[in-house]
Structure formats: structure tokens, C-alpha cells
Design an enzyme around this catalytic site. Structure first.
Site, short mmCIF file in Angstrom:
data_model
loop_
_atom_site.label_atom_id
_atom_site.label_comp_id
_atom_site.label_asym_id
_atom_site.label_seq_id
_atom_site.Cartn_x
_atom_site.Cartn_y
_atom_site.Cartn_z
N PHE A 80 -47.65 18.47 1.64
CA PHE A 80 -48.94 17.96 2.12
C PHE A 80 -48.82 17.50 3.58
O PHE A 80 -47.93 16.72 3.90
CB PHE A 80 -49.34 16.80 1.22
CG PHE A 80 -50.69 16.21 1.51
CD1 PHE A 80 -51.84 16.96 1.33
CD2 PHE A 80 -50.81 14.89 1.92
CE1 PHE A 80 -53.09 16.41 1.58
CE2 PHE A 80 -52.06 14.33 2.16
CZ PHE A 80 -53.20 15.09 2.00
N SER A 132 -41.73 18.47 -1.77
CA SER A 132 -42.78 17.46 -1.83
C SER A 132 -43.99 17.92 -2.66
O SER A 132 -43.84 18.32 -3.80
CB SER A 132 -43.17 17.06 -0.41
OG SER A 132 -43.92 15.87 -0.40
N MET A 133 -45.21 17.89 -2.08
CA MET A 133 -46.38 18.36 -2.83
C MET A 133 -46.21 19.81 -3.26
O MET A 133 -46.77 20.21 -4.29
CB MET A 133 -47.64 18.25 -1.99
CG MET A 133 -48.87 18.83 -2.69
SD MET A 133 -50.28 19.10 -1.62
CE MET A 133 -49.81 20.58 -0.75
N ASP A 155 -35.80 8.04 0.30
CA ASP A 155 -37.00 8.81 0.63
C ASP A 155 -38.11 7.81 0.89
O ASP A 155 -38.47 7.03 0.01
CB ASP A 155 -37.35 9.72 -0.55
CG ASP A 155 -38.50 10.67 -0.27
OD1 ASP A 155 -39.40 10.30 0.50
OD2 ASP A 155 -38.50 11.77 -0.84
N HIS A 197 -36.88 12.18 3.30
CA HIS A 197 -37.80 13.00 2.50
C HIS A 197 -37.70 14.50 2.79
O HIS A 197 -37.61 15.32 1.88
CB HIS A 197 -39.25 12.53 2.72
CG HIS A 197 -40.24 13.32 1.94
ND1 HIS A 197 -40.21 13.38 0.55
CD2 HIS A 197 -41.29 14.11 2.32
CE1 HIS A 197 -41.19 14.16 0.12
NE2 HIS A 197 -41.85 14.61 1.18
#
Length: 264
Positions: free
Chosen positions: A25, A93-94, A194, A224
Site C-alpha cells: 500500500f 505488506s498489503m 517493523d 518493514h
């Protein structure tokens, strides 16, 4: 709008094993490009789509919803499925949420998942205010470049648009509901340090999926965006080992002999 540096989609035509990579994202393919190139160098067919609203300016993301992002990765998955005998999905991630939904809905059409710091739940209590807040405030400070390695950037947005963030929260709920439908082998790598996605995300994935072939690894030296950080080389090597194990002949560069009429 012109694309940000490195934000263009990446495609490499290789062998009969395909890999779809899904970025996060407010990010772009730039966060996955070195990983994609490593997989391509190993002879795999690789696709890194640019998600709608990403890679330009945050105002463009404001106009999109999770269904748009999911439709893009699903379209690429189907293209790879036409070209390849096996397809794996790797994600950051997303992108991990999108990958998990693909796995739940496409079942045996996906041979395995590699998830790096997957995002599947909210880590901030303020997210409950999003339905109202998004109509009052267009954006908040961004979440990009959580990277321990000095001088490295993922070329993400410096603002997070709240209409899109609200839609992301809806995606999380949808993905959580479908986690038990995920049965494919999973390699999950996550960073203890993260600052964007808490370890509770990885814990939730591991607790809810139905997969029996699951490997968890820690990225101790990365934040992250671990795919651009100190543990990147280990992530790339581990994902290749994972794919080689599950697609041994093709991943090793051995071409299968096929008859011309195998489609009937």
C-alpha cells in the site's frame, strides 16, 4: 501523471514456472524489483504489476479501492497461469493480503506463497475513525521507507490517502475471513523491528491458515521493507529454495517435454 522512479511494472518471460509479485500500500514495483530480477535470473517467468493508483502521486490512490488493486493482481495471475505450468505468489505488506485472497480463491492454481511482513489487520486504534475521518481529512503522513539500510528508498508516497486507507481496512476484514481457505505451502518472513506492520499480523496469518507446509523465518536486521533491506539476499535465496523444492524440474531450468496437443 509520470511514474515515480522504478515504479513501472516489471515482466520477464522465462521458463514454465511463474512468479507473481505483489507490492504494498502506497508503494510500487520498486520495492520488489531486485527480488524480481533475482527470480528472473534463475530462469523463472516473473510479473510485478503496478497496482492502480500507485507509483504516481497519492491523490491518484485516493480514487481507487481494494477491489481495483485485487483485480490487477488477479489479472496478472491468470496471464501467468496461461503461460506457465505452476505459479507462485510472492508479496510484501498489503501485497500479502492480496496474495492470501488469491490463494483462498484460486486454490490449486497457486503452488505456494512467499509472504514478507504481510499486512492483514489494523495496528492503530485510530483506524475505527476512518469511516468518518476520511471525509474530513484527505491524507495523513506516509508510511514508506521503513528501511534500516542507510540511503535506500522504495519511492513510495509521502502521504497516505484516507479514502484508500479505509478501503484497505475493508480488504483486511475480507482476507481474515478467508484465511482458513488458504491451504498452499507458505514461506513467511517477518521483521521483529517493523515500524509499519506489527508481528501480530504474521501471528494471525500463521494461526488461521489451513496450510500444513509452513515455514517461518525472521528478518532480524531489517525493518518493514525487508526486500530492500539488510536481509534482502536471504529473502531472495529462501524464496528460490522454496520454489525449487515445490517445482523441482522447471525451477532448476529443466524443460519438460510436452506434446503439441496437450490442451486437447
Amino acid at each position: 501523471m509520470p511514474l515515480l522512479p522504478g515504479a513501472e511494472p516489471y515482466r520477464h518471460r522465462g521458463g514454465r514456472v511463474g512468479v507473481l509479485l505483489c507490492h504494498g500500500f502506497t508503494g510500487s514495483p520498486a520495492s520488489l524489483r531486485p527480488w524480481a530480477e533475482e527470480l528472473a535470473a534463475a530462469g523463472l517467468t516473473v510479473s510485478v504489476p503496478l497496482l492502480p493508483g500507485h507509483g504516481t502521486r497519492w491523490q491518484d490512490l485516493q480514487l481507487t479501492r481494494w477491489e481495483d488493486w485485487y483485480a490487477e493482481v488477479e489479472r496478472e495471475l491468470l496471464v501467468l497461469a496461461e503461460e506457465c505450468e505452476q505459479v507462485f505468489v510472492c508479496a510484501l505488506s498489503m501485497g500479502g493480503a492480496l496474495a492470501l485472497r488469491l490463494a483462498a480463491l484460486h486454490g490449486p492454481g497457486i503452488s505456494g506463497l512467499v509472504l514478507v511482513n504481510p499486512s492483514v489487520r489494523s495496528d492503530t486504534p485510530a483506524s475505527v475513525l476512518l469511516p468518518v475521518l476520511r471525509h474530513l481529512v484527505p491524507s495523513v503522513p506516509g508510511i514508506s521507507d521503513d528501511i534500516a539500510a542507510p540511503g535506500v528508498t522504495e519511492h513510495g508516497y509521502d502521504r497516505t490517502p484516507l479514502h484508500a486507507a479505509w478501503s484497505l481496512a475493508r480488504l483486511w476484514r475480507e482476507v481474515q475471513r478467508r484465511l482458513p481457505e488458504v491451504t498452499q505451502p507458505v514461506l513467511l518472513l517477518h521483521s521483529p523491528q517493523d515500524h509499519v506492520v506489527s508481528p501480530a499480523n504474521s501471528e494471525l496469518v500463521l494461526a488461521r491458515i489451513s496450510s500444513t507446509d509452513v515455514t517461518e523465518r525472521l528478518c532480524e536486521r531489517s525493518f518493514h521493507v525487508a526486500t530492500l533491506d539488510h536481509d534482502a539476499a536471504e529473502i531472495f535465496a529462501a524464496s528460490l529454495d522454496f520454489i525449487h523444492r515445490l517445482a523441482p524440474a522447471d525451477a532448476a531450468g529443466v524443460t519438460r517435454v510436452e506434446s503439441d496437443d496437450h490442451h486437447g
